[in-house]
Design an enzyme around this catalytic site. Structure first.
Site, PDB file in Angstrom:
ATOM      1  N   CYS A 100       1.857   2.007   3.067  1.00 54.30           N
ATOM      2  CA  CYS A 100       0.112   1.661   2.117  1.00 54.30           C
ATOM      3  C   CYS A 100       0.766   1.799   1.541  1.00 54.30           C
ATOM      4  CB  CYS A 100      -0.135   3.077   2.374  1.00 54.30           C
ATOM      5  SG  CYS A 100      -2.089   3.216   2.290  1.00 54.30           S
ATOM      6  N   CYS A 104      -7.367   0.355  -1.239  1.00 57.96           N
ATOM      7  CA  CYS A 104      -8.197  -0.302  -0.618  1.00 57.96           C
ATOM      8  C   CYS A 104      -8.989   0.567  -0.367  1.00 57.96           C
ATOM      9  CB  CYS A 104      -7.403  -0.825   0.848  1.00 57.96           C
ATOM     10  SG  CYS A 104      -5.846  -1.477   1.063  1.00 57.96           S
ATOM     11  N   THR A 191      -5.870   8.950   0.140  1.00 49.40           N
ATOM     12  CA  THR A 191      -4.733   8.501   0.417  1.00 49.40           C
ATOM     13  C   THR A 191      -5.239   7.513  -1.231  1.00 49.40           C
ATOM     14  OG1 THR A 191      -5.210   7.123   2.258  1.00 49.40           O
ATOM     15  CG2 THR A 191      -4.073   6.104   1.515  1.00 49.40           C
ATOM     16  N   GLU A 257      -0.687  10.733   0.944  1.00 46.95           N
ATOM     17  CA  GLU A 257      -1.789  11.456   0.860  1.00 46.95           C
ATOM     18  C   GLU A 257      -1.944  12.611   0.215  1.00 46.95           C
ATOM     19  OE1 GLU A 257      -0.445   9.969   3.145  1.00 46.95           O
ATOM     20  OE2 GLU A 257      -2.152   7.709   3.284  1.00 46.95           O
ATOM     21  N   HIS A 292     -13.136  -0.351   6.178  1.00 49.65           N
ATOM     22  CA  HIS A 292     -11.805   0.102   5.710  1.00 49.65           C
ATOM     23  C   HIS A 292     -11.518  -0.046   7.315  1.00 49.65           C
ATOM     24  CE1 HIS A 292      -8.495   1.500   3.644  1.00 49.65           C
ATOM     25  NE2 HIS A 292      -8.185   3.121   4.610  1.00 49.65           N
ATOM     26  N   TYR A 296      -7.645  -2.716   7.891  1.00 47.42           N
ATOM     27  CA  TYR A 296      -6.995  -2.221   9.096  1.00 47.42           C
ATOM     28  C   TYR A 296      -5.822  -4.335   9.548  1.00 47.42           C
ATOM     29  CZ  TYR A 296      -6.609   2.225   8.272  1.00 47.42           C
ATOM     30  OH  TYR A 296      -6.706   3.390   7.967  1.00 47.42           O
ATOM     31  N   CYS A 299      -3.653  -4.639   6.271  1.00 47.85           N
ATOM     32  CA  CYS A 299      -2.647  -4.089   6.024  1.00 47.85           C
ATOM     33  C   CYS A 299      -1.815  -3.284   7.146  1.00 47.85           C
ATOM     34  CB  CYS A 299      -3.153  -2.509   5.552  1.00 47.85           C
ATOM     35  SG  CYS A 299      -3.898  -1.590   6.661  1.00 47.85           S
ATOM     36  N   GLU A 447      -1.851   7.073  11.058  1.00 50.63           N
ATOM     37  CA  GLU A 447      -3.033   6.377  10.123  1.00 50.63           C
ATOM     38  C   GLU A 447      -3.946   5.279  10.721  1.00 50.63           C
ATOM     39  OE1 GLU A 447      -2.881   3.767   6.296  1.00 50.63           O
ATOM     40  OE2 GLU A 447      -4.572   5.832   5.977  1.00 50.63           O
TER      41      GLU A 447
HETATM   42 FE1  SF4 Z   1      -3.010   1.834   2.704  1.00 54.55          FE
HETATM   43 FE2  SF4 Z   1      -4.330   0.041   5.035  1.00 54.55          FE
HETATM   44 FE3  SF4 Z   1      -6.303   2.000   3.959  1.00 54.55          FE
HETATM   45 FE4  SF4 Z   1      -4.939  -0.466   1.899  1.00 54.55          FE
HETATM   46  S1  SF4 Z   1      -6.305  -0.615   3.871  1.00 54.55           S
HETATM   47  S2  SF4 Z   1      -5.442   1.819   1.662  1.00 54.55           S
HETATM   48  S3  SF4 Z   1      -2.792  -0.003   2.932  1.00 54.55           S
HETATM   49  S4  SF4 Z   1      -3.908   2.461   5.021  1.00 54.55           S
HETATM   50 FE    FE Z   2      -5.793   4.144   5.196  1.00 50.41          FE
END
Ligand code: SF4
Ligand code: FE
Length: 510
Positions: A100, A104, A191, A257, A292, A296, A299, A447
């Site tokens: 991660c 984001c 995060t 985190e 968000h 995902y 990422c 996560e």
């Molecule tokens: Fe982390 Fe993925 Fe959330 Fe970006 S979208 S902060 S990489 S978990």
């Molecule tokens: Fe996240």
């Protein structure tokens, strides 16, 4: 100031002198702490790639306010193409870091607030949107990291914020002054919290009028007086204290985190973007979560690429790349991973323009995306462990390999395919361990389940967005429900006219 270098980011992070606690101790030199530093390297990658011409199209954008070139992480999406580029950028960063990279949450927060502040102003005559735009230009021009902080600890889940025995389990306003507000509470699982210049706080649930003190959104510097951070542990994190690049699996990168605590923090009015307008709390939660959930689809796919690659290498090093069941497992992993990417792109390309002029993802498809993310990475991880073999969790330590006496024995018995050095086989297996069970598993597994909302949160949104009445109407139309019925003609006595009957009937007639 334009785009920053990773070195500038590191210096600024150092200069913030954040209040961070880790394993019961205050950490002053957090930038160089071995447990924290890999997560800082991941964040620094968002700066590094933005400066590379080959990635400029994905990593940068043009500010719709100033016209200047900015890091895409500070951009307000202006089109469906922007939404899709966001997902592709996240896949790229997942590939480069195998973890991660944390930036984001701020991007998703600014995009949610942009439209909600606009709509709040229209309904309530406030001026949140203009305030927020000024703050946005500050973030963009200074290429800052903002931590999007939504998740409150929530206490007793059956109670509304104002009903909690301890109201601090939801961030709330404890004092309103002429020049601003004072807030208290905490945000959990934050995060990138210890990697951010700024914090953007949003409420975490839809609220009723009695919850007015809890319907608050604001921004403040990450080092504002009264804020401190308690760093979250990760599985196998103390391996990073061993000066041991082998056993950590991914020596350079990681995620982070923290529990972020607001101990009576003052926020000037110019940085307040919601204060008591409870009816807009739900929209803010849904939009941030929606963005968000789209994230995902980028990422996790990038990290999935790394895991699939590591699994294929493990098969190579075990000498079984041609085994049909191995090939089939790699195909299945790829199929699942690309399905997630398809969902991330689909909700982007079906995005809609909001009244504020920005673009938002298709909510139904974004929730479907995240619902799949609560499942597919687990199956990809299961297949990776299947291919890797048990050695990924039974291997001796790096210290054994380095030992003068037993090192050669480890080398001899852990050898796989003959032209591959044992150390490389061990490296790949440790990387798989890191992604499925170690520090990176926070981002790739648990996560995937709970980040951006737990599975049930998506199912509620899917139910709300599914337009079941339309589907029922489709079925009714085709089934002819409600139309006049034209019953079939009554059957002939004896079960109808078959060939024998016909012959009989013919004979009778003769
Ligand atoms: Fe982390 Fe993925 Fe959330 Fe970006 S979208 S902060 S990489 S978990
Ligand atoms: Fe996240």
């Amino acid at each position: 100031m334009g785009l920053k270098t990773p070195e500038q980011f590191l210096q600024e992070l150092t200069d913030l002198h954040l209040n961070i606690y880790l394993m019961g101790q205050k950490v002053d030199d957090y930038v160089n702490h071995p447990i924290i530093r890999p997560s800082i390297n991941s964040m620094a990658m968002t700066y590094e790639l933005a400066l590379q011409p080959e990635y400029a199209d994905l990593m940068t954008a043009t500010s719709h306010i100033t016209g200047r070139t900015i890091n895409r992480f500070t951009h307000i999406h202006q089109s469906r193409e922007d939404l899709a580029k966001k997902v592709k950028m996240q896949r790229l960063l997942g590939q480069k870091t195998g973890s991660c990279f944390q930036r984001c949450v701020g991007m998703d927060a600014i995009n949610a607030l942009y439209s909600v502040t606009y709509e709040t102003d229209k309904a309530r005559g406030t001026d949140y949107h203009e305030r927020f735009k000024k703050y946005l230009v500050y973030l963009q021009d200074n290429d800052l990291v903002a931590d999007g902080a939504m998740t409150d600890p929530k206490g007793d889940r059956s109670l509304a914020p104002h009903e909690q025995a301890d109201p601090d389990v939801f961030v709330h306003v404890v004092e309103k002054r002429a020049d601003g507000i004072v807030v208290r509470g905490a945000k959990a699982h934050q995060t990138g919290a210890c990697n951010s210049h700024e914090v953007i706080v949003m409420p975490t649930v839809a609220m009723r009028p009695e919850d007015a003190d809890f319907a608050v959104s604001f921004s403040c510097p990450a080092n504002a007086e009264g804020i401190y951070y308690i760093y979250g542990r990760q599985s196998c994190d103390t391996r990073k204290l061993e000066d041991n690049t082998l056993d950590v699996g991914n020596a350079r990168f990681g995620g982070q985190e923290a529990l972020m605590v607001f101990d009576d923090v003052f926020v000037p009015w110019e940085n307040v973007y919601l204060c008591g307008e409870t009816e807009f709390s739900g929209a803010l939660v849904e939009r941030f979560a929606g963005f968000h959930r789209q994230s995902y689809g980028g990422c996790k796919v990038g990290v999935g690429d790394v895991l699939i690659g590591a699994s294929a290498l493990a098969a190579d090093y075990n000498g079984v790349p041609k085994a049909s069941h191995i090939k089939d497992k790699l195909i299945e992993m790829t199929h699942l991973n690309e399905t997630l990417f398809s969902c991330g792109l689909a909700c982007s390309y079906e995005g809609v323009e909001m009244p504020a002029g920005n673009y938002q993802i298709d909510m139904l498809l974004a929730n479907v995306c995240k619902q799949n993310v609560t499942r597919f990475p687990y199956e990809i991880a299961r297949l990776a462990e299947d291919i890797a073999g048990g050695l990924m969790v039974t291997m001796p330590a790096a210290q054994d390999l380095a030992d003068e006496k037993i090192g050669p024995i480890v080398e001899k018995y852990l050898a796989g395919q003959c032209d591959v050095p044992t150390i490389d086989r061990m490296r790949v297996l440790r990387l798989i361990e890191n992604l499925t069970l170690g520090t990176a598993a926070v981002g790739y597994r648990t996560e995937s389940m709970h980040g951006a909302g737990s599975p049930q949160a998506q199912r509620i949104m899917i139910a709300r967005q599914s337009n079941m009445e339309h589907k029922k109407a489709l079925a009714k139309e085709l089934a002819g429900v409600g139309k006049p019925w034209d019953p079939p003609k009554a059957a002939a006595p004896g079960g109808g006219a078959g060939p024998d009957d016909g012959e009989k009937a013919k004979g009778d007639a003769e």
